[in-house]
Design a protein around this motif. Structure first.
Motif, PDB file in Angstrom:
ATOM      1  N   GLY A   1     -38.352 -66.793 -80.982  1.00 48.47           N
ATOM      2  CA  GLY A   1     -38.531 -65.538 -81.693  1.00 48.47           C
ATOM      3  C   GLY A   1     -37.468 -65.201 -82.718  1.00 48.47           C
ATOM      4  N   ASP A   2     -36.535 -66.126 -82.999  1.00 49.08           N
ATOM      5  CA  ASP A   2     -35.508 -65.850 -84.012  1.00 49.08           C
ATOM      6  C   ASP A   2     -36.164 -65.799 -85.395  1.00 49.08           C
ATOM      7  N   ARG A   3     -36.125 -64.625 -86.019  1.00 48.09           N
ATOM      8  CA  ARG A   3     -36.845 -64.415 -87.277  1.00 48.09           C
ATOM      9  C   ARG A   3     -36.319 -65.300 -88.398  1.00 48.09           C
ATOM     10  N   THR A   4     -35.011 -65.529 -88.440  1.00 50.88           N
ATOM     11  CA  THR A   4     -34.441 -66.361 -89.497  1.00 50.88           C
ATOM     12  C   THR A   4     -34.929 -67.794 -89.381  1.00 50.88           C
TER      13      THR A   4
ATOM     14  N   GLN B   1     -45.130 -77.554 -85.167  1.00 54.40           N
ATOM     15  CA  GLN B   1     -46.547 -77.208 -85.100  1.00 54.40           C
ATOM     16  C   GLN B   1     -46.905 -76.077 -86.083  1.00 54.40           C
ATOM     17  N   ASP B   2     -47.546 -75.004 -85.606  1.00 56.17           N
ATOM     18  CA  ASP B   2     -48.056 -73.969 -86.505  1.00 56.17           C
ATOM     19  C   ASP B   2     -46.956 -73.148 -87.172  1.00 56.17           C
ATOM     20  N   LEU B   3     -45.741 -73.174 -86.648  1.00 53.13           N
ATOM     21  CA  LEU B   3     -44.630 -72.524 -87.351  1.00 53.13           C
ATOM     22  C   LEU B   3     -44.418 -73.176 -88.711  1.00 53.13           C
ATOM     23  N   LEU B   4     -44.759 -74.444 -88.807  1.00 52.91           N
ATOM     24  CA  LEU B   4     -44.670 -75.191 -90.062  1.00 52.91           C
ATOM     25  C   LEU B   4     -46.023 -75.254 -90.769  1.00 52.91           C
ATOM     26  N   LEU B   5     -47.070 -75.611 -90.022  1.00 59.41           N
ATOM     27  CA  LEU B   5     -48.367 -75.880 -90.647  1.00 59.41           C
ATOM     28  C   LEU B   5     -49.125 -74.614 -91.028  1.00 59.41           C
ATOM     29  N   GLY B   6     -48.848 -73.492 -90.356  1.00 60.28           N
ATOM     30  CA  GLY B   6     -49.473 -72.241 -90.772  1.00 60.28           C
ATOM     31  C   GLY B   6     -49.105 -71.906 -92.216  1.00 60.28           C
ATOM     32  N   PRO B   7     -47.812 -71.809 -92.545  1.00 56.47           N
ATOM     33  CA  PRO B   7     -47.416 -71.578 -93.940  1.00 56.47           C
ATOM     34  C   PRO B   7     -47.872 -72.686 -94.880  1.00 56.47           C
ATOM     35  N   ALA B   8     -47.900 -73.928 -94.389  1.00 56.88           N
ATOM     36  CA  ALA B   8     -48.339 -75.041 -95.236  1.00 56.88           C
ATOM     37  C   ALA B   8     -49.809 -74.880 -95.625  1.00 56.88           C
ATOM     38  N   ARG B   9     -50.638 -74.525 -94.656  1.00 57.23           N
ATOM     39  CA  ARG B   9     -52.071 -74.345 -94.947  1.00 57.23           C
ATOM     40  C   ARG B   9     -52.291 -73.183 -95.913  1.00 57.23           C
TER      41      ARG B   9
ATOM     42  N   SER C   1     -27.082 -64.961 -86.781  1.00 52.69           N
ATOM     43  CA  SER C   1     -26.267 -64.816 -85.573  1.00 52.69           C
ATOM     44  C   SER C   1     -26.798 -65.662 -84.419  1.00 52.69           C
ATOM     45  N   ASP C   2     -28.120 -65.732 -84.275  1.00 58.07           N
ATOM     46  CA  ASP C   2     -28.701 -66.545 -83.206  1.00 58.07           C
ATOM     47  C   ASP C   2     -28.354 -68.013 -83.401  1.00 58.07           C
ATOM     48  N   LEU C   3     -28.543 -68.502 -84.625  1.00 51.21           N
ATOM     49  CA  LEU C   3     -28.222 -69.900 -84.908  1.00 51.21           C
ATOM     50  C   LEU C   3     -26.732 -70.167 -84.750  1.00 51.21           C
ATOM     51  N   LEU C   4     -25.903 -69.213 -85.145  1.00 55.97           N
ATOM     52  CA  LEU C   4     -24.456 -69.369 -85.009  1.00 55.97           C
ATOM     53  C   LEU C   4     -24.083 -69.544 -83.537  1.00 55.97           C
ATOM     54  N   ALA C   5     -24.701 -68.760 -82.681  1.00 58.43           N
ATOM     55  CA  ALA C   5     -24.425 -68.865 -81.249  1.00 58.43           C
ATOM     56  C   ALA C   5     -24.904 -70.204 -80.693  1.00 58.43           C
TER      57      ALA C   5
ATOM     58  N   ILE D   1     -33.212 -75.569 -84.453  1.00 62.10           N
ATOM     59  CA  ILE D   1     -33.807 -74.516 -85.279  1.00 62.10           C
ATOM     60  C   ILE D   1     -35.237 -74.235 -84.829  1.00 62.10           C
ATOM     61  N   THR D   2     -35.979 -75.293 -84.540  1.00 62.35           N
ATOM     62  CA  THR D   2     -37.347 -75.121 -84.047  1.00 62.35           C
ATOM     63  C   THR D   2     -37.356 -74.373 -82.724  1.00 62.35           C
ATOM     64  N   GLU D   3     -36.438 -74.716 -81.833  1.00 58.60           N
ATOM     65  CA  GLU D   3     -36.344 -74.020 -80.545  1.00 58.60           C
ATOM     66  C   GLU D   3     -36.045 -72.539 -80.745  1.00 58.60           C
ATOM     67  N   ALA D   4     -35.130 -72.236 -81.682  1.00 57.92           N
ATOM     68  CA  ALA D   4     -34.802 -70.835 -81.954  1.00 57.92           C
ATOM     69  C   ALA D   4     -36.022 -70.096 -82.497  1.00 57.92           C
TER      70      ALA D   4
END
Length: 332
Positions: free
Chosen positions: A233-236, A274-282, A208-212, A226-229
């Motif tokens: 705090g958008d969980r999706t 940044q860490d939204l991507l690299l945290g899971p990558a590590r 819903s957040d992305l749709l808006a 998507i990164t901004e969302a």
């Protein structure tokens, strides 16, 4: 890089970015154009490059500019004169250096854009203190480059480092290169947007957040949106970036088994997460690494030069080729 300015041009799947770069790797002037659609003639892309170069030359005394370096998103021949194949552009065995030399009367160097980005990080960024590094550029697709003993490794035919087209899922998603299951179909800007648009197009309640943000139209979604969302705090969106990051870590673990670098440098537009991507990558890298717990583990770092690494590196390689003729990609 010796004194004077060099034009660096970074050609990606969506934009042509150019800059005037000094000997310290600092950009003192810049411009950009949208990349023409890949179905257009190569000459149209060439026109965009020449337009960028001419605008940059107009920003300074022409005699102050030593050379032009081009970083191209594609397979570049070993002599660095032709773009053999570009998955996201219309180039097929395109004599790019020759074509540009007829219109830009300065020494021209052509190299793969990821090679250029890694060279910039090695000369001026996060990989300055290492002799063994791998560059992963996450943009429209995945680009890659290798530094071994302080030298860019291009391979016998100039095409080393095309990691994005390693198959990670047999019979997986079709890739623009013609094969199926390529790594970049699961970890890239295109993969991120494709998954988000799928959720929004299905009118999933979790989107819903992305749709808006997309004003109700999936086609409006972009990677930065998507990164901004996710940052908001958008969980999706957080989950979508985590999925891209997990695939990134899996691929890097495979590369570590073959290459054993000291550092992976992650650049390109998607690295802005940044860490939204690299945290899971590590995390995924640590789980998948062969011999984990019994071997030194490569660092995974964001490119400090960000989206400018490609054009800075292209300029540095062009300048270096004047100062040190011979094998390119060696330290000055």
């Amino acid at each position: 890089m010796s004194g004077g300015l060099t034009v660096g041009v970074d050609i990606g799947g969506t934009k042509v970015s150019g800059g005037l770069v000094d000997e310290t790797g600092t950009i003192v002037g810049r411009t950009r154009r949208d990349t023409p659609h890949r179905s257009t003639a190569p000459s149209v892309v060439e026109d965009a490059i020449v337009s960028v170069v001419e605008e940059l030359l107009a920003q300074t005394e022409r005699d102050a500019v030593r050379a032009v370096g081009i970083g191209a998103a594609g397979f570049v021949s070993a002599d660095r004169s032709r773009v053999v194949f570009a998955p996201h552009l219309s180039w097929r065995d395109e004599p790019l250096r020759e074509s540009l030399s007829r219109r830009v009367h300065l020494p021209i160097t052509v190299d793969n854009d990821a090679n250029a980005a890694l060279w910039a990080e090695h000369r001026f960024g996060v990989a300055q203190d290492t002799s063994h590094a791998v560059m992963i550029t996450l943009g429209t697709g995945i680009g890659g480059a290798l530094l071994v003993d302080g030298v860019l490794m291009r391979g016998r035919y100039g095409i080393a480092g095309e990691f994005g087209h390693m198959q990670v899922v047999p019979s997986g998603l079709r890739c623009e290169c013609g094969n199926r299951g390529c790594w970049e179909q699961y970890s890239s800007g295109n993969a991120l947007v494709r998954e988000a648009r799928g959720l929004v197009g299905a009118r999933s309640p979790v989107a819903s957040d992305l749709l808006a943000r997309a004003d109700g139209d999936p086609a409006n979604l972009t990677g930065p949106m998507i990164t901004e969302a996710a940052r908001a705090g958008d969980r999706t969106s957080v989950e979508l970036l985590a999925e891209i990051g997990t695939w990134l870590g899996i691929g890097m673990a495979n590369l570590a088994a073959a290459i054993d670098p000291e550092v992976f440098v992650v650049g390109g537009g998607v690295s802005a997460a940044q860490d939204l991507l690299l945290g899971p990558a590590r995390e995924a890298f640590g789980r998948q690494l062969t011999g984990r717990g019994y071997r030194p583990q490569a660092r995974i770092e964001v490119a400090t030069l960000g989206p400018d690494a490609g054009l800075i590196g292209a300029a540095a390689l062009a300048s270096d080729s004047l100062d040190h003729p011979g094998p390119a990609g060696r330290p000055a």
